[in-house]
Motif scaffolding. Structure first.
Motif, PDB file in Angstrom:
ATOM      1  N   LEU A 116       0.818  -1.210   0.000  1.00 21.19           N
ATOM      2  CA  LEU A 116       0.000   0.000   0.000  1.00 21.19           C
ATOM      3  C   LEU A 116       0.855   1.264   0.000  1.00 21.19           C
ATOM      4  N   VAL A 117       1.939   1.245   0.767  1.00 25.58           N
ATOM      5  CA  VAL A 117       2.839   2.404   0.827  1.00 25.58           C
ATOM      6  C   VAL A 117       3.424   2.700  -0.555  1.00 25.58           C
ATOM      7  N   ASN A 118       3.779   1.655  -1.288  1.00 29.03           N
ATOM      8  CA  ASN A 118       4.326   1.852  -2.637  1.00 29.03           C
ATOM      9  C   ASN A 118       3.275   2.382  -3.607  1.00 29.03           C
ATOM     10  N   ILE A 119       2.029   1.934  -3.454  1.00 29.65           N
ATOM     11  CA  ILE A 119       0.950   2.460  -4.295  1.00 29.65           C
ATOM     12  C   ILE A 119       0.796   3.965  -4.067  1.00 29.65           C
ATOM     13  N   VAL A 120       0.785   4.368  -2.795  1.00 29.40           N
ATOM     14  CA  VAL A 120       0.636   5.787  -2.457  1.00 29.40           C
ATOM     15  C   VAL A 120       1.794   6.602  -3.029  1.00 29.40           C
ATOM     16  N   ALA A 121       3.026   6.138  -2.820  1.00 27.70           N
ATOM     17  CA  ALA A 121       4.204   6.878  -3.286  1.00 27.70           C
ATOM     18  C   ALA A 121       4.191   7.051  -4.797  1.00 27.70           C
ATOM     19  N   ASN A 122       3.874   5.987  -5.521  1.00 27.64           N
ATOM     20  CA  ASN A 122       3.930   6.049  -6.985  1.00 27.64           C
ATOM     21  C   ASN A 122       2.761   6.825  -7.588  1.00 27.64           C
ATOM     22  N   ARG A 123       1.733   7.051  -6.808  1.00 26.56           N
ATOM     23  CA  ARG A 123       0.635   7.901  -7.255  1.00 26.56           C
ATOM     24  C   ARG A 123       1.104   9.347  -7.439  1.00 26.56           C
TER      25      ARG A 123
END
Length: 205
Positions: A116-123
């Motif tokens: 989830l953290v990676n999804i947020v960052a790459n957004r």
């Protein structure tokens, strides 16, 4: 989006004031000039300052960190996060008294949070951002456990002449098993099944 409107004698002065308020570099903001400065009658009567709007460009790591801290608040756990930036990835090291809750069984909760953290960052990024979520060196300890398991099971396969099917694992953990045994002289590995129940099989060559 976070925005402010600031004024100054010149456009550059206004921008500088806005950057000073946020304490960020100019590459972190999008600037829109709302009004150009004017000198007015006789150089001073009716003179107007420049007015600009600054829009803060979100930083991927900051947004990921904010998301993570919101999760901690929701779970009512106290956690410290130490950010270590590397060339190809950034590691968020977690520390606190309730790490067991965040790690979960075999690291499953930690893996889910990392996803989830990676999804947020790459957004918020135009290039791929990779964040590893760790908790007091759990990742290295888990890797060592899996590598030791791989060698023990390889020995079992050699003795019994029968293949061994491991329990379902994440793609990252399967990769650790494959990598540890890829140069083994007597056994080979492959994966079978569908996610999330995909398993590693260790068999004789």
């Amino acid at each position: 989006m976070k925005k402010i409107v600031v004024s100054g004698k010149t456009v550059d002065d206004a921008i500088e004031q806005g950057l000073g308020q946020w304490e960020v570099a100019e590459d972190r903001v999008k600037v829109t000039v709302l009004e150009q400065p004017s000198r007015g009658l006789f150089g001073w009567i009716g003179a107007k300052d420049a007015k600009v709007e600054l829009e803060l460009i979100p930083d991927p790591l900051e947004e990921a960190l904010l998301f993570l801290k919101d999760v901690f608040r929701t779970m009512n756990v106290q956690m410290d996060v130490d950010v270590q930036s590397g060339k190809d990835l950034t590691t968020f090291n977690l520390s606190g008294e309730e790490l067991g809750i965040l790690i979960g069984r075999r690291g499953q909760t930690l893996d889910a949070l990392q996803y989830l953290v990676n999804i947020v960052a790459n957004r918020y990024s135009n290039t791929h951002v990779k964040i590893v979520l760790d908790a007091e060196d759990f990742r290295n300890r888990r890797r060592k456990t899996l590598e030791d398991l791989a060698m023990r099971l390889a020995s079992r396969v050699m003795r019994s002449k029968k293949e061994v099917i491991l329990e379902p694992m994440s793609s990252l953990e399967r990769k650790i098993i494959h990598s540890r045994l890829q140069d083994h002289p007597s056994v080979k590995t492959y994966s079978k099944g569908e996610e999330p129940n995909r398993r590693v099989v260790i068999a004789l060559k």
